[in-house]
Design a protein around this motif. Sequence first.
Motif, PDB file in Angstrom:
ATOM      1  N   THR A  15      39.636  40.685  46.751  1.00 55.65           N
ATOM      2  CA  THR A  15      40.023  41.790  47.618  1.00 55.65           C
ATOM      3  C   THR A  15      38.778  42.483  48.173  1.00 55.65           C
ATOM      4  N   THR A  16      38.977  43.283  49.207  1.00 57.61           N
ATOM      5  CA  THR A  16      37.893  43.966  49.906  1.00 57.61           C
ATOM      6  C   THR A  16      37.941  45.469  49.646  1.00 57.61           C
ATOM      7  N   PRO A  17      36.891  46.197  50.003  1.00 60.65           N
ATOM      8  CA  PRO A  17      36.945  47.664  49.926  1.00 60.65           C
ATOM      9  C   PRO A  17      38.075  48.243  50.768  1.00 60.65           C
ATOM     10  N   HIS A  18      38.418  47.565  51.874  1.00 58.38           N
ATOM     11  CA  HIS A  18      39.536  48.040  52.710  1.00 58.38           C
ATOM     12  C   HIS A  18      40.850  48.001  51.945  1.00 58.38           C
ATOM     13  N   PHE A  19      41.016  47.003  51.091  1.00 64.52           N
ATOM     14  CA  PHE A  19      42.211  46.932  50.247  1.00 64.52           C
ATOM     15  C   PHE A  19      42.311  48.169  49.366  1.00 64.52           C
ATOM     16  N   LEU A  20      41.187  48.547  48.741  1.00 63.91           N
ATOM     17  CA  LEU A  20      41.177  49.726  47.881  1.00 63.91           C
ATOM     18  C   LEU A  20      41.526  50.979  48.675  1.00 63.91           C
ATOM     19  N   ALA A  21      40.898  51.121  49.841  1.00 62.06           N
ATOM     20  CA  ALA A  21      41.117  52.321  50.648  1.00 62.06           C
ATOM     21  C   ALA A  21      42.555  52.401  51.145  1.00 62.06           C
ATOM     22  N   ALA A  22      43.089  51.264  51.607  1.00 56.52           N
ATOM     23  CA  ALA A  22      44.426  51.265  52.187  1.00 56.52           C
ATOM     24  C   ALA A  22      45.500  51.623  51.169  1.00 56.52           C
ATOM     25  N   PHE A  23      45.276  51.237  49.905  1.00 58.88           N
ATOM     26  CA  PHE A  23      46.289  51.490  48.890  1.00 58.88           C
ATOM     27  C   PHE A  23      45.907  52.624  47.940  1.00 58.88           C
ATOM     28  N   GLY A  24      44.837  53.328  48.271  1.00 59.48           N
ATOM     29  CA  GLY A  24      44.504  54.543  47.543  1.00 59.48           C
ATOM     30  C   GLY A  24      43.854  54.354  46.188  1.00 59.48           C
ATOM     31  N   PHE A  25      43.115  53.250  45.995  1.00 65.11           N
ATOM     32  CA  PHE A  25      42.429  53.005  44.728  1.00 65.11           C
ATOM     33  C   PHE A  25      40.938  53.275  44.882  1.00 65.11           C
ATOM     34  N   ALA A  26      40.367  53.984  43.926  1.00 68.81           N
ATOM     35  CA  ALA A  26      38.921  54.207  43.949  1.00 68.81           C
ATOM     36  C   ALA A  26      38.179  52.929  43.578  1.00 68.81           C
ATOM     37  N   SER A  27      38.739  52.147  42.665  1.00 68.69           N
ATOM     38  CA  SER A  27      38.151  50.875  42.257  1.00 68.69           C
ATOM     39  C   SER A  27      39.261  49.997  41.699  1.00 68.69           C
ATOM     40  N   LEU A  28      38.934  48.755  41.389  1.00 77.41           N
ATOM     41  CA  LEU A  28      39.932  47.840  40.839  1.00 77.41           C
ATOM     42  C   LEU A  28      40.426  48.304  39.472  1.00 77.41           C
ATOM     43  N   ARG A  29      39.635  49.124  38.799  1.00 76.46           N
ATOM     44  CA  ARG A  29      40.072  49.660  37.502  1.00 76.46           C
ATOM     45  C   ARG A  29      41.301  50.561  37.646  1.00 76.46           C
ATOM     46  N   ASP A  30      41.562  51.028  38.871  1.00 79.33           N
ATOM     47  CA  ASP A  30      42.701  51.912  39.100  1.00 79.33           C
ATOM     48  C   ASP A  30      44.000  51.160  39.354  1.00 79.33           C
ATOM     49  N   LEU A  31      43.931  49.840  39.446  1.00 78.64           N
ATOM     50  CA  LEU A  31      45.175  49.074  39.594  1.00 78.64           C
ATOM     51  C   LEU A  31      46.068  49.329  38.385  1.00 78.64           C
ATOM     52  N   PRO A  32      47.366  49.476  38.594  1.00 80.74           N
ATOM     53  CA  PRO A  32      48.267  49.674  37.448  1.00 80.74           C
ATOM     54  C   PRO A  32      48.117  48.546  36.444  1.00 80.74           C
ATOM     55  N   ASP A  33      48.217  48.874  35.172  1.00 80.85           N
ATOM     56  CA  ASP A  33      48.093  47.876  34.119  1.00 80.85           C
ATOM     57  C   ASP A  33      49.160  46.795  34.311  1.00 80.85           C
ATOM     58  N   ILE A  34      48.719  45.542  34.346  1.00 85.48           N
ATOM     59  CA  ILE A  34      49.649  44.452  34.639  1.00 85.48           C
ATOM     60  C   ILE A  34      50.737  44.319  33.576  1.00 85.48           C
ATOM     61  N   GLU A  35      50.397  44.589  32.303  1.00 88.30           N
ATOM     62  CA  GLU A  35      51.401  44.506  31.251  1.00 88.30           C
ATOM     63  C   GLU A  35      52.459  45.590  31.402  1.00 88.30           C
ATOM     64  N   MET A  36      52.031  46.769  31.863  1.00 91.89           N
ATOM     65  CA  MET A  36      52.994  47.838  32.104  1.00 91.89           C
ATOM     66  C   MET A  36      53.951  47.461  33.221  1.00 91.89           C
ATOM     67  N   LEU A  37      53.417  46.830  34.283  1.00 88.31           N
ATOM     68  CA  LEU A  37      54.268  46.405  35.386  1.00 88.31           C
ATOM     69  C   LEU A  37      55.254  45.332  34.938  1.00 88.31           C
ATOM     70  N   GLU A  38      54.777  44.417  34.099  1.00 92.55           N
ATOM     71  CA  GLU A  38      55.660  43.362  33.605  1.00 92.55           C
ATOM     72  C   GLU A  38      56.722  43.936  32.677  1.00 92.55           C
ATOM     73  N   ASP A  39      56.312  44.864  31.788  1.00 94.55           N
ATOM     74  CA  ASP A  39      57.270  45.478  30.865  1.00 94.55           C
ATOM     75  C   ASP A  39      58.343  46.256  31.617  1.00 94.55           C
ATOM     76  N   ALA A  40      57.918  46.880  32.713  1.00 96.89           N
ATOM     77  CA  ALA A  40      58.867  47.652  33.511  1.00 96.89           C
ATOM     78  C   ALA A  40      59.676  46.757  34.444  1.00 96.89           C
ATOM     79  N   GLY A  41      59.330  45.485  34.507  1.00 99.59           N
ATOM     80  CA  GLY A  41      60.038  44.553  35.363  1.00 99.59           C
ATOM     81  C   GLY A  41      59.647  44.638  36.820  1.00 99.59           C
ATOM     82  N   LEU A  42      58.600  45.411  37.147  1.00100.53           N
ATOM     83  CA  LEU A  42      58.248  45.618  38.540  1.00100.53           C
ATOM     84  C   LEU A  42      57.521  44.429  39.131  1.00100.53           C
ATOM     85  N   LEU A  43      56.614  43.837  38.362  1.00 97.84           N
ATOM     86  CA  LEU A  43      55.853  42.721  38.887  1.00 97.84           C
ATOM     87  C   LEU A  43      56.743  41.508  39.106  1.00 97.84           C
TER      88      LEU A  43
END
Length: 215
Positions: free
Chosen positions: A168-196
């Motif tokens: 991904t690019t810095p534009h991806f971070l800016a467009a979706f409101g993330f300061a860095s990739l560390r701000d992506l929602p935890d993948i296990e949380m998304l899977e547990d919630a059934g969102l992913l």
Amino acid sequence: MARRPERLSAIDTELSHLPAERRWREWMNRVEAVIFASATPVPREMLTRIVGQDCNIDLIIEDIGEELRGRPYELVAVGGGWQHRTRLAYADVIRASTAPTKPPGNITQHEATVLMAIGYFQPVTRNDLSKIFGKEVGRDAIAALRQAGFVTSGPRSPTPGAPYTFVTTPHFLAAFGFASLRDLPDIEMLEDAGLLKKAISEEEGLGFQADEEDE
């Protein structure tokens, strides 16, 4: 004979002729003006050009943020810089107004799910993405994400043929409101919630079982 463009006059960043309180206020105004005018997140080095090396930019941003309390917009750290953003609480109001707003990117649901997978598993090859989705991820999807400015080529994979990976690019971070990739929602949380799994299965009836199959 063509006339040379005039050089921009040097900006006084020290403002030593001003009392301390007025100097700080001018620095705050400069920083907010530049961020407000910029179409992309403003990085620290750009702000340093207008306030000098000795100015504490983090404190400037903090003071601006305090002044924006109670306003419908705020300064947020995204994509390696700062940007003005409307507060989330007003999202429904903005949608109800039907005022034209700039979307993060004109991509399809399928392309969005591919982008999500790249975000979590980068650097990742197109073949890796195809394994994750259980079917081939076409070149057109990658091309659309490239055109939108969300992904770019990463290092070559150490696998046979040394295919390019995608990141991904810095534009991806800016467009979706993330300061860095560390701000992506935890993948296990998304899977547990059934969102992913839901995001992918709703689009193409696919599961997200790559990690379990690799194990």
